[in-house]
Design a protein around this motif. Sequence first.
Motif, PDB file in Angstrom:
ATOM      1  N   ASP A 157       0.811  -1.225   0.000  1.00 24.87           N
ATOM      2  CA  ASP A 157       0.000   0.000   0.000  1.00 24.87           C
ATOM      3  C   ASP A 157       0.845   1.277   0.000  1.00 24.87           C
ATOM      4  O   ASP A 157       0.294   2.368  -0.082  1.00 24.87           O
ATOM      5  N   GLU A 158       2.182   1.135   0.079  1.00 24.75           N
ATOM      6  CA  GLU A 158       3.046   2.311  -0.003  1.00 24.75           C
ATOM      7  C   GLU A 158       3.551   2.451  -1.435  1.00 24.75           C
ATOM      8  O   GLU A 158       4.352   1.638  -1.908  1.00 24.75           O
ATOM      9  N   PRO A 159       3.094   3.497  -2.158  1.00 26.98           N
ATOM     10  CA  PRO A 159       3.420   3.630  -3.588  1.00 26.98           C
ATOM     11  C   PRO A 159       4.912   3.649  -3.889  1.00 26.98           C
ATOM     12  O   PRO A 159       5.346   3.069  -4.886  1.00 26.98           O
ATOM     13  N   THR A 160       5.703   4.299  -3.045  1.00 29.62           N
ATOM     14  CA  THR A 160       7.139   4.372  -3.342  1.00 29.62           C
ATOM     15  C   THR A 160       7.781   2.991  -3.287  1.00 29.62           C
ATOM     16  O   THR A 160       8.665   2.665  -4.085  1.00 29.62           O
ATOM     17  N   ILE A 161       7.331   2.160  -2.341  1.00 36.20           N
ATOM     18  CA  ILE A 161       7.892   0.811  -2.210  1.00 36.20           C
ATOM     19  C   ILE A 161       7.408  -0.083  -3.341  1.00 36.20           C
ATOM     20  O   ILE A 161       8.193  -0.815  -3.956  1.00 36.20           O
ATOM     21  N   SER A 162       6.110  -0.037  -3.641  1.00 34.72           N
ATOM     22  CA  SER A 162       5.594  -0.895  -4.716  1.00 34.72           C
ATOM     23  C   SER A 162       6.210  -0.531  -6.061  1.00 34.72           C
ATOM     24  O   SER A 162       6.483  -1.411  -6.890  1.00 34.72           O
ATOM     25  N   GLU A 163       6.468   0.765  -6.282  1.00 33.92           N
ATOM     26  CA  GLU A 163       7.082   1.173  -7.540  1.00 33.92           C
ATOM     27  C   GLU A 163       8.525   0.667  -7.625  1.00 33.92           C
ATOM     28  O   GLU A 163       8.985   0.219  -8.692  1.00 33.92           O
ATOM     29  N   LEU A 164       9.239   0.718  -6.512  1.00 30.74           N
ATOM     30  CA  LEU A 164      10.608   0.199  -6.485  1.00 30.74           C
ATOM     31  C   LEU A 164      10.618  -1.301  -6.768  1.00 30.74           C
ATOM     32  O   LEU A 164      11.427  -1.793  -7.565  1.00 30.74           O
ATOM     33  N   GLU A 165       9.723  -2.021  -6.121  1.00 29.16           N
ATOM     34  CA  GLU A 165       9.621  -3.466  -6.351  1.00 29.16           C
ATOM     35  C   GLU A 165       9.258  -3.759  -7.801  1.00 29.16           C
ATOM     36  O   GLU A 165       9.814  -4.664  -8.432  1.00 29.16           O
ATOM     37  N   ARG A 166       8.316  -2.977  -8.340  1.00 30.15           N
ATOM     38  CA  ARG A 166       7.882  -3.185  -9.720  1.00 30.15           C
ATOM     39  C   ARG A 166       9.030  -2.960 -10.693  1.00 30.15           C
ATOM     40  O   ARG A 166       9.226  -3.758 -11.635  1.00 30.15           O
ATOM     41  N   LEU A 167       9.808  -1.909 -10.478  1.00 29.63           N
ATOM     42  CA  LEU A 167      10.912  -1.588 -11.382  1.00 29.63           C
ATOM     43  C   LEU A 167      11.967  -2.692 -11.375  1.00 29.63           C
ATOM     44  O   LEU A 167      12.437  -3.130 -12.436  1.00 29.63           O
ATOM     45  N   TYR A 168      12.348  -3.144 -10.197  1.00 29.02           N
ATOM     46  CA  TYR A 168      13.422  -4.135 -10.111  1.00 29.02           C
ATOM     47  C   TYR A 168      12.967  -5.515 -10.576  1.00 29.02           C
ATOM     48  O   TYR A 168      13.704  -6.218 -11.283  1.00 29.02           O
TER      49      TYR A 168
ATOM     50  N   PRO B  96      16.479  -3.923  -2.981  1.00 23.62           N
ATOM     51  CA  PRO B  96      15.649  -4.441  -4.075  1.00 23.62           C
ATOM     52  C   PRO B  96      16.298  -5.625  -4.778  1.00 23.62           C
ATOM     53  O   PRO B  96      15.624  -6.550  -5.219  1.00 23.62           O
ATOM     54  N   ARG B  97      17.628  -5.592  -4.866  1.00 23.00           N
ATOM     55  CA  ARG B  97      18.326  -6.714  -5.507  1.00 23.00           C
ATOM     56  C   ARG B  97      18.181  -7.993  -4.690  1.00 23.00           C
ATOM     57  O   ARG B  97      18.084  -9.087  -5.246  1.00 23.00           O
ATOM     58  N   GLU B  98      18.194  -7.846  -3.363  1.00 22.12           N
ATOM     59  CA  GLU B  98      17.995  -9.020  -2.515  1.00 22.12           C
ATOM     60  C   GLU B  98      16.592  -9.585  -2.716  1.00 22.12           C
ATOM     61  O   GLU B  98      16.401 -10.803  -2.795  1.00 22.12           O
ATOM     62  N   LEU B  99      15.601  -8.695  -2.804  1.00 25.74           N
ATOM     63  CA  LEU B  99      14.226  -9.149  -3.033  1.00 25.74           C
ATOM     64  C   LEU B  99      14.130  -9.918  -4.344  1.00 25.74           C
ATOM     65  O   LEU B  99      13.527 -10.991  -4.411  1.00 25.74           O
TER      66      LEU B  99
END
Length: 227
Positions: A12-23, A109-112
């Motif tokens: 639900d946090e846009p900055t985090i979901s966008e980071l996850e989506r990009l990577y 993000p790389r670890e994820l």
Amino acid sequence: MEERGLVLIVEDEPTISELERLYLGGAGFGVHVETDGRKALDAVVRLRPTAIVLDIGLPGLDGIEVCRILRGRGDWTPVVFVTARDDEVDRIVGLELGADDYVTKPFSPRELVARVRGLVRRASGAIAGDVTTLGPVSVDSARRRVEVDGRRIDLTATEFDLLAHLASQPGRVFTREQLLSSVWGVADYSSSRTVDVHVAQLRLKLGEAAGAIRTVRGVGYSAADDG
């Protein structure tokens, strides 16, 4: 870039979901984002994702409850929990519900991406081999199937890989650090409690055949080698 499958991000946090989506997108995964638990449950049915990156602290229906519902439905899609709670109890509760792995905010993000790749690889049946028998337990690595006295046992991708790794060399004692490295593909040995939780869950699912996994005090675990 070849697509590796669809990852459902529930955040639900846009900055985090966008980071996850990009990577994750950059790593070749298709990505779909939902911001709450109920929509996520609908998306799982509709999209049949390859893996789920699930925030625990969602508004309304939280990530732990989403995972509980999925597993209750018999849906064993690999789940990586994302949590802001630096509390071991929360992580253990999540794993006991059937999550395969977790990362704690703030995370790399790389670890994820590495965690998701590992789960997808294992769930797709990358481990090969013959059927191994541990007393009443049979482990079919090629079909990723476990049976106890002929009855199939539902395991998460990580639970299966842990059992298959132990069964690959019955009698050999593996330390928690060796299991984290070989099964989870991580070198963060401070999270070795994760191994204990998964072993406990495996034993619970194996029921009367739980003795197929032995504890070697002060060292780690082994698969029974007495047939």
